[in-house]
Design a protein around this motif. Structure first.
Motif, PDB file in Angstrom:
ATOM      1  N   LEU A 148       1.123  -0.817   0.102  1.00  0.00           N
ATOM      2  CA  LEU A 148       0.102  -0.148  -0.096  1.00  0.00           C
ATOM      3  C   LEU A 148       0.927   1.509   0.263  1.00  0.00           C
ATOM      4  N   MET A 149       0.696   2.328  -0.832  1.00  0.00           N
ATOM      5  CA  MET A 149       1.192   3.194  -1.541  1.00  0.00           C
ATOM      6  C   MET A 149       1.190   5.076  -0.146  1.00  0.00           C
ATOM      7  N   GLY A 150       2.083   4.891   0.718  1.00  0.00           N
ATOM      8  CA  GLY A 150       1.513   6.153   1.795  1.00  0.00           C
ATOM      9  C   GLY A 150       1.102   6.137   2.537  1.00  0.00           C
ATOM     10  N   TYR A 151       0.107   4.734   2.621  1.00  0.00           N
ATOM     11  CA  TYR A 151      -0.390   4.548   3.808  1.00  0.00           C
ATOM     12  C   TYR A 151      -0.419   3.857   5.173  1.00  0.00           C
ATOM     13  N   ASP A 152      -0.234   3.675   5.897  1.00  0.00           N
ATOM     14  CA  ASP A 152      -0.318   2.293   7.194  1.00  0.00           C
ATOM     15  C   ASP A 152      -0.929   1.411   7.255  1.00  0.00           C
ATOM     16  N   ALA A 153      -2.320   1.906   7.254  1.00  0.00           N
ATOM     17  CA  ALA A 153      -4.103   2.280   7.100  1.00  0.00           C
ATOM     18  C   ALA A 153      -4.608   2.971   6.756  1.00  0.00           C
ATOM     19  N   PRO A 154      -5.854   2.225   6.518  1.00  0.00           N
ATOM     20  CA  PRO A 154      -6.484   3.981   5.782  1.00  0.00           C
ATOM     21  C   PRO A 154      -6.704   4.267   6.545  1.00  0.00           C
ATOM     22  N   GLY A 155      -6.692   5.994   6.333  1.00  0.00           N
ATOM     23  CA  GLY A 155      -6.637   7.033   7.398  1.00  0.00           C
ATOM     24  C   GLY A 155      -5.100   7.567   7.707  1.00  0.00           C
ATOM     25  N   LYS A 210      -1.594   7.826   7.197  1.00  0.00           N
ATOM     26  CA  LYS A 210      -0.035   7.830   7.160  1.00  0.00           C
ATOM     27  C   LYS A 210       1.057   7.548   7.268  1.00  0.00           C
ATOM     28  N   MET A 211       1.601   6.787   5.895  1.00  0.00           N
ATOM     29  CA  MET A 211       2.815   6.085   7.106  1.00  0.00           C
ATOM     30  C   MET A 211       4.211   7.284   7.137  1.00  0.00           C
ATOM     31  N   GLY A 212       5.362   6.988   7.106  1.00  0.00           N
ATOM     32  CA  GLY A 212       6.245   7.491   7.901  1.00  0.00           C
ATOM     33  C   GLY A 212       6.881   8.234   6.444  1.00  0.00           C
ATOM     34  N   GLY A 213       7.662   9.935   7.682  1.00  0.00           N
ATOM     35  CA  GLY A 213       8.561   9.755   5.793  1.00  0.00           C
ATOM     36  C   GLY A 213       9.967   8.552   5.507  1.00  0.00           C
ATOM     37  N   ARG A 214      10.315   7.869   6.663  1.00  0.00           N
ATOM     38  CA  ARG A 214      11.610   6.929   6.122  1.00  0.00           C
ATOM     39  C   ARG A 214      10.788   5.796   4.926  1.00  0.00           C
ATOM     40  N   ALA A 215       9.312   5.993   5.139  1.00  0.00           N
ATOM     41  CA  ALA A 215       8.969   4.210   4.775  1.00  0.00           C
ATOM     42  C   ALA A 215       8.336   4.794   3.330  1.00  0.00           C
ATOM     43  N   LEU A 216       8.150   5.687   3.161  1.00  0.00           N
ATOM     44  CA  LEU A 216       7.326   6.815   1.600  1.00  0.00           C
ATOM     45  C   LEU A 216       8.850   7.236   1.376  1.00  0.00           C
ATOM     46  N   ARG A 217       9.850   7.437   2.219  1.00  0.00           N
ATOM     47  CA  ARG A 217      10.943   7.584   0.871  1.00  0.00           C
ATOM     48  C   ARG A 217      11.678   6.297   0.801  1.00  0.00           C
ATOM     49  N   GLU A 218      11.485   5.256   1.232  1.00  0.00           N
ATOM     50  CA  GLU A 218      12.268   3.936   0.784  1.00  0.00           C
ATOM     51  C   GLU A 218      11.536   3.398  -0.243  1.00  0.00           C
ATOM     52  N   MET A 219       9.928   3.961  -1.041  1.00  0.00           N
ATOM     53  CA  MET A 219       8.830   2.609  -1.423  1.00  0.00           C
ATOM     54  C   MET A 219       8.817   4.164  -2.536  1.00  0.00           C
ATOM     55  N   ARG A 220       9.278   5.078  -2.480  1.00  0.00           N
ATOM     56  CA  ARG A 220       9.905   5.955  -3.527  1.00  0.00           C
ATOM     57  C   ARG A 220      11.145   6.337  -4.778  1.00  0.00           C
TER      58      ARG A 220
END
Lengths: 218, 256
Positions: free
Chosen positions: B68-75, B77-87
């Motif tokens: 799932l992109m951008g969210y840990d769970a619906p509503g 948002k994931m943390g900056g580190r996880a987001l950067r890792e996906m990007r």
């Protein structure tokens, strides 16, 4: 001639203090201004409001008054500073909101897309600030930074009223002791003119280096 | 059937009162080129920007390789580190190139390698040179963007993205800001990339590119995904009247 022999060393020493106060005061004020600008950019909203109030208060009151409050009012709340540290702290506090606003304007002038490009490849925000936001904000901010640094050179004369032994202090002493007001203040003017000229030259050289590839020349 | 590289389900996005994406569903197959077409303001770019979360979507799911992109769970948002890792595994190319003007072409490409991949300067410089050679700019490595044509700048931007070795590449109208005679060089680099099996999502107005290079074409209008099918089905035998009218306008504008 006698006059120069008698007061020359004191005037030179005073000029040294002036340069010291200006240089340190500018560096500290710029650093604090950058911290304020970044905190407003990235920090929570309540912090932004507090900093906004700080900016309004400092910009809305004369430096002379701020310095009096700091130096003579400080001891009432246990802040006892010698003249020089008090003067430097005063310059830092006084200059920081102006620098903060210059940085803020610089940040706003950076195209959003260039920050998005950095985010899209996964750069951290501190790296983006250091590598992209700050260098690019200099295109619009640098002339204003140099300009305000020049204004600060002349604000240092106010430190004489809390007995920082800078140039104005020495010049006042010389004119009080000799009644040679014109000569004394002419010396003061010449020294400042030289200093400002040097700073603006340095600033222009720095500016053309920093913005070499940033400004489209046709 | 192989799992999707990107699975978009019931994605919604609002800009204030404006409903920019309406329950969008789309599967992006791996190793293929998917083109997003449609009138301007239809939500193509917004959808693309939701895939790497430059634009947070409001509801629905976007899964990249199942995650799932951008969210840990619906509503949430994931943390900056996880987001950067996906990007890190998603390359993006912008309409306005967005090169960093204070760096040379090579420095532009090396920056992410150094800051994000943690490579040494020397390794990053070597890798950057290779990426630039691949887009045909080996001789322009030490030029700043201001000394490059639009087409060259966009190729540097592509090199900047592919040097990171992404699994997915997003192109947001990559040729729209270019003079017509410079479009070809950028498209040919993209064709090479496609032929190497890169998963690509391309928002474009180049119907020729969509017809000849895309494996799938998705048509959007007013925030809705109207249809997604083979290029022939969408461009040559469109069933939906909205697509027919869009293509009619396109052909009229491009005929002389």
């Amino acid at each position: 001639m006698d006059l120069l022999q008698q007061y020359g060393p004191a005037l030179l020493r005073g000029f040294g203090y002036t340069i010291l106060c200006w240089a340190l005061g500018t560096v500290f004020a710029m650093a604090l201004g950058l911290v304020i600008a970044l905190s407003r950019h990235y920090g929570p909203r309540w912090l932004g409001w507090i900093l906004q109030i700080y900016i309004e208060v400092i910009r809305g009151t004369p430096f002379l008054v701020q310095l009096f409050v700091l130096y003579y009012g400080g001891p009432l709340i246990g802040l006892r500073l010698d003249a020089l540290p008090a003067g430097l702290l005063g310059l830092t506090l006084y200059g920081s909101p102006y620098f903060a606003e210059i940085f803020r304007a610089g940040f706003r002038a950076v195209p959003l897309g260039q920050l998005e490009a950095a985010r899209a490849i996964g750069m951290t925000e501190p790296a983006i600030v250091r590598r992209i936001l700050l260098p690019l904000s200099m295109v619009s901010a640098l002339p204003a930074l140099v300009n305000f640094s020049i204004i600060l050179t002349k604000e240092t004369v106010i430190l004489s009223i809390i007995t920082v032994p800078e140039l104005m202090y020495q010049v006042s002493r010389m004119s009080a002791e000799t009644f040679r007001f014109v000569e004394a203040n002419l010396v003061l003017a010449l020294f400042f003119w030289g200093l400002v000229e040097a700073i603006s030259r340095l600033g222009r050289r720095f500016e053309s280096r920093v913005t070499k590839h940033l400004i489209e020349r046709t | 059937m192989q799992a999707s590289a990107v699975e978009i389900q019931k994605v919604n996005k609002h800009f204030g009162p404006f409903h920019a994406l309406k329950d969008v569903d789309l599967s992006i197959p791996p190793g293929r080129v998917t083109c997003l077409i449609g009138p301007s303001g239809s939500g193509k770019s917004t959808l693309l920007r939701c895939i790497n979360f430059l634009e947070p979507y409001d509801s629905g799911e976007i899964r990249i390789d199942g995650r799932l992109m951008g969210y840990d769970a619906p509503g949430r948002k994931m943390g900056g580190r996880a987001l950067r890792e996906m990007r890190r595994s998603i390359g993006m190319v912008f309409q306005q190139f967005n090169l960093w003007p204070h760096m040379t072409a090579r420095e532009n490409v090396a920056e992410g390698l150094i800051r994000v991949r943690g490579m040494s300067r020397a390794d990053a410089a070597t890798r950057a040179a290779a990426a630039l050679a691949k887009v045909g700019l080996a001789d322009k490595m030490d030029n700043h963007p201001s000394r490059l044509s639009g087409g060259q700048q966009q190729r540097v931007a592509i090199a900047r993205a592919i040097a990171m070795e992404p699994r997915l590449m997003l192109f947001d109208e990559p040729t729209s800001a270019l003079d017509p005679e410079l479009v070809g060089e950028v498209l040919s680099v993209m064709k090479t990339l496609a032929s190497e099996g890169m998963t690509m999502v391309v928002v474009t107005h180049e119907m020729g590119f969509a017809a000849h290079v895309a494996d799938r074409v998705a048509f959007m209008e007013r925030g809705e995904l109207v249809a997604a099918d083979t290029p022939a089905a969408i461009l040559h035998q469109p069933q939906d009247p909205r697509i027919q009218s869009f293509l009619r306008t396109y052909h009229e504008r491009n005929s002389f």
